[in-house]
Design an enzyme around this catalytic site. Structure first.
Site, PDB file in Angstrom:
ATOM      1  CG  HIS A 144      -3.603   0.639  -8.411  1.00  0.00           C
ATOM      2  ND1 HIS A 144      -4.925   0.528  -8.062  1.00  0.00           N
ATOM      3  CD2 HIS A 144      -3.052   1.533  -7.555  1.00  0.00           C
ATOM      4  CE1 HIS A 144      -5.164   1.327  -7.037  1.00  0.00           C
ATOM      5  NE2 HIS A 144      -4.055   1.951  -6.708  1.00  0.00           N
ATOM      6  CG  HIS A 169      -2.041   0.894   1.286  1.00  0.00           C
ATOM      7  ND1 HIS A 169      -2.379   1.733   0.250  1.00  0.00           N
ATOM      8  CD2 HIS A 169      -2.932   1.186   2.285  1.00  0.00           C
ATOM      9  CE1 HIS A 169      -3.419   2.477   0.604  1.00  0.00           C
ATOM     10  NE2 HIS A 169      -3.767   2.165   1.837  1.00  0.00           N
ATOM     11  CG  ASP A 201       2.985   4.610  -4.169  1.00  0.00           C
ATOM     12  OD1 ASP A 201       2.852   5.752  -3.714  1.00  0.00           O
ATOM     13  OD2 ASP A 201       2.252   3.661  -3.869  1.00  0.00           O
TER      14      ASP A 201
END
Ligand code: CMC
Length: 426
Positions: free
Chosen positions: A307, A266, A365
């Site tokens: 994802h 996460h 990210d």
């Protein structure tokens, strides 16, 4: 709200169970299985892949189309035309503020940025090499020990003040974690700085010099916070809702969200991206790491790729990629070996069949890690920054739940352990 019904037939009985189908504003229909328990049945959905845990009007995601809307507004438009605090207001209140509302909200946040002086003493108890997320989990939960006037979750005003406090104090606490690690004095927030400027100031200024904040980096920082502001029922937000459903106070709930965010699958992924780039170390080793990522017998995954929801592209990653270019260009570091590895890895993975077939694209990210590294933020602080950005989302979801009828969250299970047996006699 209910118009259609689904019919469930069970193989071993003639009974037909009718289940209501709910329709949202947009998005797939949702079969309401709440009535199954009365029939002695539960649904089974590990990882909540097909389960809507709540009704919400805050954020909408279409993973196939790469759409992310906050209160109906596309994330690309918010990133271009809005700023982090305005987006916080939007998430919390449902509408964009007018000028006066915006100024009032910004002021409210500005005058909650300091933390109780006694809270600073907490930091002394943590080793210098403590992970900042370990400190965040503890210190944010501990806010409930200080701010008794915002703990009554049934009181709208208490909830509003708790929201202001959390949004305002998260950057202060985050920067204190960093200063503690490097042994520098904590910097107080300044009321003449914007939210993002203040964070960079508290991170990088010292009492020995007048603070200087690069406006390009402050803008990038603000956009990073904005792009992380909410993402509907992700693991940490669901954790906040679950904790909140027990009636726990907002500081404890947000602390539970921080804990859930910490994991590498996460919010910990941006840190894991940099650790991976460091491990690759050299452009000549990229192929080897791609090979490892594709090998089912090797647990290694390309961090910053893939994802759960976006199976086409992540709209936040698109914006983040553009900021990444601007920041690397402004700082003149595009030829730094680490950033060259990142660029090359991105290119190779985007052209590789394994990643194309599985729809594994660089996620938010991947780029945020690179930008933060270029700004000079240590990797251990990356998830803290995600947490600062995600705070308005967590609070908005918590507040939405508390403001409406809700029940304690209590999933069931498929039990596969021993049936009843007797304790062996002596
Ligand atoms: N590298 C290599 N293979 C991958 C990767 C990866 N990063 N991600 C998924 N796969 C493969 C996986 O092995 C599987 O292959 P197969 O079908 O042959 O078994 C397939 O792609 C589907 O993967 P999955 O695990 O079923 O997908 P998921 O939706 O459960 O997991 C994920 C999503 C984000 C946890 C995963 O892609 C991952 O671990 N990525 C790396 C960590 C990362 O960057 N996380 C940040 C997510 S974005 C920030 C946030 O929202 O929190």
């Amino acid at each position: 709200m209910t118009k259609k019904m689904a019919k469930l037939t069970l193989e071993d009985s003639n009974e037909i169970i009718e289940l209501p189908i709910h329709q949202g504003t947009i998005g797939p229909d949702v079969v309401d299985v709440g009535g199954l328990t009365a029939k002695g049945l539960f649904t089974y959905d590990p990882g909540f892949v097909s389960t809507a845990s709540c009704e919400s009007a805050i954020t909408y995601i279409d993973g196939d189309e790469g759409v992310l809307l906050h209160r109906g507004y596309p994330i690309e438009q918010l990133a271009e035309k809005s700023d982090f605090l305005e987006t916080c207001y939007l998430l919390l209140n449902g509408e964009l503020p007018d000028q006066a509302q915006k100024a009032k909200f910004e002021n409210g946040i500005r005058y909650h940025t300091m933390v109780q002086e006694q809270l600073s003493d907490f930091f002394k108890g943590f080793p210098r090499n403590a992970h900042p997320m370990a400190i965040m989990v503890g210190v944010v939960g501990a806010l409930s020990a200080f701010y008794h006037d915002s703990l009554d979750i049934t009181n709208d005003e208490h909830r509003r003040i708790a929201a202001y406090r959390l949004i305002a104090k998260m950057p202060t606490i985050g920067a204190m974690c960093y200063k503690h690690a490097i042994g520098q004095p904590f910097m107080y927030p300044r009321n003449d700085f914007s939210f993002a400027e203040n964070f960079l100031h508290m991170m990088f200024s010292t009492p020995c010099e007048e603070p200087k904040v690069n406006p390009i980096l402050a803008k990038a920082m603000d956009t990073i916070f904005l792009l992380h502001a909410d993402h509907e029922q992700n693991a940490s937000t669901s954790t906040v809702r679950l904790a909140g459903s027990t009636g726990a106070n907002p500081f404890a709930c947000i602390s539970s969200g921080i804990a859930a965010l910490w994991g590498p699958a996460h919010g910990g992924a941006n840190e894991a991206v940099l650790t991976m780039l460091d491990e690759i170390g050299n452009e000549s080793r990229i192929e080897e790491f791609i090979r490892r990522a594709k090998d089912k017998n090797d647990p290694f995954r390309l961090m910053g790729f893939g994802h759960r929801v976006y199976k086409n592209f992540d709209p936040r990653a698109k914006v983040m990629r553009q900021i990444c270019d601007e920041v690397l260009d402004d700082l003149g570091v595009e030829n730094d070996p680490l950033f060259r590895i990142a660029r090359r890895l991105e290119k190779i993975a985007l052209e590789d069949d394994y990643f194309i077939e599985r729809k594994l694209y660089p996620n938010v990210d991947f780029y945020s890690g690179i930008i933060l590294k270029a700004i000079g933020i240590p990797t251990s602080m990356f998830t803290v920054i995600f947490a600062i950005g995600r705070t308005p989302g967590w609070i908005s979801h918590w507040d939405e739940m508390i403001s409406n009828p809700y029940r304690i969250g209590r999933p069931r299970q498929l039990y596969t352990g021993h049936a009843r047996r007797d304790y062996p006699g002596k």
